[in-house]
Design an enzyme around this catalytic site. Structure first.
Site, mmCIF file in Angstrom:
data_model
loop_
_atom_site.group_PDB
_atom_site.id
_atom_site.type_symbol
_atom_site.label_atom_id
_atom_site.label_comp_id
_atom_site.label_asym_id
_atom_site.label_seq_id
_atom_site.Cartn_x
_atom_site.Cartn_y
_atom_site.Cartn_z
ATOM 1 N N ARG A 15 6.510 16.501 -0.043
ATOM 2 C CA ARG A 15 6.457 17.766 0.722
ATOM 3 C C ARG A 15 6.899 17.611 2.167
ATOM 4 N NH1 ARG A 15 0.827 19.796 0.229
ATOM 5 N NH2 ARG A 15 1.525 21.295 1.775
ATOM 6 N N THR A 81 -4.569 5.907 -7.203
ATOM 7 C CA THR A 81 -5.184 5.179 -6.086
ATOM 8 C C THR A 81 -5.869 3.892 -6.553
ATOM 9 O OG1 THR A 81 -7.068 6.677 -6.328
ATOM 10 C CG2 THR A 81 -5.513 7.172 -4.563
ATOM 11 N N GLY A 104 -2.774 5.495 4.463
ATOM 12 C CA GLY A 104 -1.783 5.429 5.541
ATOM 13 C C GLY A 104 -1.417 6.783 6.128
ATOM 14 N N ASP A 105 -1.754 7.865 5.438
ATOM 15 C CA ASP A 105 -1.394 9.208 5.935
ATOM 16 C C ASP A 105 -2.606 9.947 6.493
ATOM 17 O OD1 ASP A 105 -2.829 9.744 3.650
ATOM 18 O OD2 ASP A 105 -1.241 10.853 2.621
ATOM 19 N N ASN A 360 11.581 -0.553 51.546
ATOM 20 C CA ASN A 360 12.004 0.837 51.439
ATOM 21 C C ASN A 360 13.390 0.896 50.818
ATOM 22 O OD1 ASN A 360 12.963 3.472 51.921
ATOM 23 N ND2 ASN A 360 11.543 3.703 53.627
HETATM 24 C C1 UD1 Z 1 -7.418 11.465 -3.476
HETATM 25 C C2 UD1 Z 1 -8.789 11.222 -4.111
HETATM 26 C C3 UD1 Z 1 -9.663 12.456 -3.881
HETATM 27 C C4 UD1 Z 1 -9.774 12.751 -2.419
HETATM 28 C C5 UD1 Z 1 -8.413 12.893 -1.782
HETATM 29 C C6 UD1 Z 1 -8.537 12.955 -0.275
HETATM 30 C C7 UD1 Z 1 -8.448 9.755 -6.045
HETATM 31 C C8 UD1 Z 1 -8.315 9.702 -7.496
HETATM 32 N N1 UD1 Z 1 -8.620 10.981 -5.514
HETATM 33 O O1 UD1 Z 1 -6.821 12.514 -4.181
HETATM 34 O O2 UD1 Z 1 -10.938 12.242 -4.434
HETATM 35 O O3 UD1 Z 1 -10.533 13.925 -2.203
HETATM 36 O O4 UD1 Z 1 -7.568 11.752 -2.090
HETATM 37 O O5 UD1 Z 1 -7.294 13.233 0.287
HETATM 38 O O6 UD1 Z 1 -8.454 8.739 -5.375
HETATM 39 N N2 UD1 Z 1 -1.334 6.475 -3.182
HETATM 40 C C9 UD1 Z 1 -0.696 5.289 -3.417
HETATM 41 N N3 UD1 Z 1 -0.387 4.942 -4.706
HETATM 42 C C10 UD1 Z 1 -0.694 5.722 -5.757
HETATM 43 C C11 UD1 Z 1 -1.355 6.942 -5.516
HETATM 44 C C12 UD1 Z 1 -1.677 7.292 -4.217
HETATM 45 O O7 UD1 Z 1 -0.391 4.551 -2.488
HETATM 46 O O8 UD1 Z 1 -0.397 5.335 -6.885
HETATM 47 C C13 UD1 Z 1 -1.668 6.870 -1.803
HETATM 48 C C14 UD1 Z 1 -0.959 8.156 -1.413
HETATM 49 O O9 UD1 Z 1 0.287 7.868 -0.790
HETATM 50 C C15 UD1 Z 1 -1.933 8.797 -0.464
HETATM 51 C C16 UD1 Z 1 -3.295 8.334 -0.969
HETATM 52 O O10 UD1 Z 1 -3.042 7.176 -1.758
HETATM 53 O O11 UD1 Z 1 -1.789 8.317 0.854
HETATM 54 C C17 UD1 Z 1 -4.005 9.388 -1.797
HETATM 55 O O12 UD1 Z 1 -3.217 9.730 -2.900
HETATM 56 P P1 UD1 Z 1 -3.086 11.237 -3.385
HETATM 57 O O13 UD1 Z 1 -2.177 11.247 -4.556
HETATM 58 O O14 UD1 Z 1 -2.786 12.126 -2.255
HETATM 59 O O15 UD1 Z 1 -4.557 11.514 -3.922
HETATM 60 P P2 UD1 Z 1 -5.257 12.921 -4.106
HETATM 61 O O16 UD1 Z 1 -4.879 13.457 -5.434
HETATM 62 O O17 UD1 Z 1 -5.057 13.777 -2.935
#
Ligand code: UD1
Ligand code: MG
Length: 453
Positions: A15, A81, A104-105, A360
């Protein structure tokens, strides 16, 4: 107790509509990842592992620039995650203590919050999750409590109506005892609505293994994550608003706070006054009682007490201003020490130089520090006077109390106390201006006479 930090930074962040990995987008002039690495460093961890995926080489280079000790593990495919943290396990082998997971974000988690999580862990929780009361919980994992402890985290897509009604949400930040993480993480499966390996499943697994899961909460603002350019702008605004408030609370006057932009590490002493439209890049320290007038740009520099800078001045990395120095309009200083009371008031460039006390430098003074290949230094002594439009061709020195005549090009050293003239000698021709003007007028009259005839 020792600890480790795992930072999840594998996502592209589609996004953002960007070719650049999301965590490299900047807040307060620095990649978001740099903010998170600084937060991680506050825990003094034994190991920091950054999980990279999209743009891994770029992300690793940026991380290394600010945290040379960081290690990296690549997550080739983003399978969730839990799968991301799994990639860090080889780096956590044999580690005892806490493992913190940060995103990281999500750049604004405060070190104090992580300390509170560590305290909760030390009080007997095998795992601690950072939760917050969400104004709009949609999209977040919900924290299901059981007598003050955490029973489970349920992702939005897997939640029933009653669970969706909960407003206490998962920030994503977690602190897990290292041994527990090593034993449970490989058991996380992907049997859920998204088909992903959820880190959040650790909570139920920990409970099943007889460990207590705890919750620490923080303000929602701290958990602010960035998913789009709009979020990025909101993060910048939140960061700047917080910094402005902190600065004023610490005794710094901001004439027009909303026009001043700080970096993460900007340090300013009490009773310093910052005018409007001043921008701070990384690495600026200012002592008490200095003044930065409007429209200045400062980066990697130090300003001592009583110094005045600007309006319209630029201090670049390595500019060191001593007490009571004056830097005026349209002056650029780079990699130079300017000693107490020296003045560079108008239209000057001072680079790779040392300027002695009370020297100066007149309007238009230029240090020619670069020959197109190498940089060279200029040394200007105490109380030296450089006349307007003085060009100092480095390497060169001007001694204490020396005087350089206006318009000089100085290519060899000037001894202390000497006067240097490095310009063509002036010639005056009495009456010649009047005669010249008469001749020009006559020429003009002759031409127009021709036209009429
Ligand atoms: C995740 C949490 C959720 C929480 C939310 C907060 C899980 C399953 N869910 O959901 O409970 O409320 O964050 O924002 O953990 N990332 C990786 N590798 C991956 C997947 C994700 O590095 O395979 C990183 C993403 O770049 C991001 C972070 O992990 O920075 C979270 O991943 P994202 O996919 O945004 O998780 P959410 O579905 O938002
Ligand atoms: Mg998310």
């Amino acid at each position: 107790m020792s600890s480790a930090v795992v930072i999840l930074a594998a996502g592209l962040g589609s996004r953002m509509m960007s070719e650049m990995p999301k965590v490299l987008h900047r807040v307060a002039g620095e990649p978001m990842l740099a903010h998170v690495l600084a937060t991680a460093a506050s825990l003094e961890p034994e190991v920091t592992v950054v999980i990279t995926g999209h743009g891994a080489a770029q992300v690793e280079a940026a991380a290394q620039a600010v945290a040379p000790e960081a290690r990296f593990a690549r997550q080739a495919e983003q399978l969730g995650t839990g799968h991301a943290v799994l990639q860090a396990l080889p780096d956590l082998e044999g580690l005892e203590g806490d493992v913190f997971v940060l995103y990281g974000d999500t750049p604004f988690i405060r070190p104090e919050t992580l300390e509170a999580m560590r305290t909760e862990r030390e009080a007997g929780a095998g795992l601690v999750v950072l939760g917050f009361e969400a104004a709009e919980p949609a999209g977040y994992g919900r924290l299901v409590l059981d007598e003050g402890s955490l029973a489970a985290i349920v992702e939005e897509r897997d939640a029933d109506e009653a669970t969706r009604a909960l407003t206490l949400c998962n920030s994503g930040v977690m602190c897990v005892e290292a041994g527990l993480l090593r034993s449970l993480l490989p058991r996380v499966g992907n049997d859920n609505a998204k088909g992903e390996y959820y880190l959040t499943d650790l909570v139920a697994l920990a409970r099943g293994a007889g460990a207590r899961a705890g919750v620490v909460t923080c303000a929602e603002a701290e958990t602010m994550g960035v998913n789009s350019r709009l979020d990025l702008a909101a993060a910048e605004a939140a960061f700047q608003a917080g910094r402005r408030r902190e600065m004023m609370e610490a005794g710094v006057t901001l004439t027009a706070p909303e026009t001043v932009f700080f970096a993460r590490d900007t340090m300013i002493g009490a009773d310093t006054v910052i005018g409007q439209n001043v921008v701070f890049g990384p690495g600026v320290t200012i002592e008490n009682g200095a003044e930065i007038r409007p429209f200045c740009h400062l980066e990697g520099c130090h300003v001592s007490s009583g110094a005045q800078v600007g309006p319209y001045a630029r201090l670049r990395p390595g500019a060191e201003l001593g007490p009571d120095v004056r830097i005026g309009n349209f002056v650029e200083i780079k990699e130079s020490q300017i000693d107490a009371g020296a003045k560079v008031n108008h239209l000057a460039y001072v680079g790779d130089a040392t300027v002695g006390e009370a020297a100066n430098l007149g309007a238009g003074t230029i240090t020619c520090n670069y020959d197109g290949v190498m940089k060279h230094r200029t040394r200007i002594g105490a109380r030296a006077f450089i006349g307007s439009n003085g060009v100092l061709v480095a390497p060169v020195g001007v001694g204490d109390d020396a005087f350089v005549a206006a318009g000089s090009v100085i290519t060899s050293n000037v001894a202390p106390g000497a006067l240097a003239l490095g310009r063509a000698r002036q010639e005056n021709k009495p009456g010649l201006a009047l005669r010249l003007r008469e001749r020009l007028k006559a020429m003009k009259a002759g031409k127009s006479g021709k036209g009429q005839g």
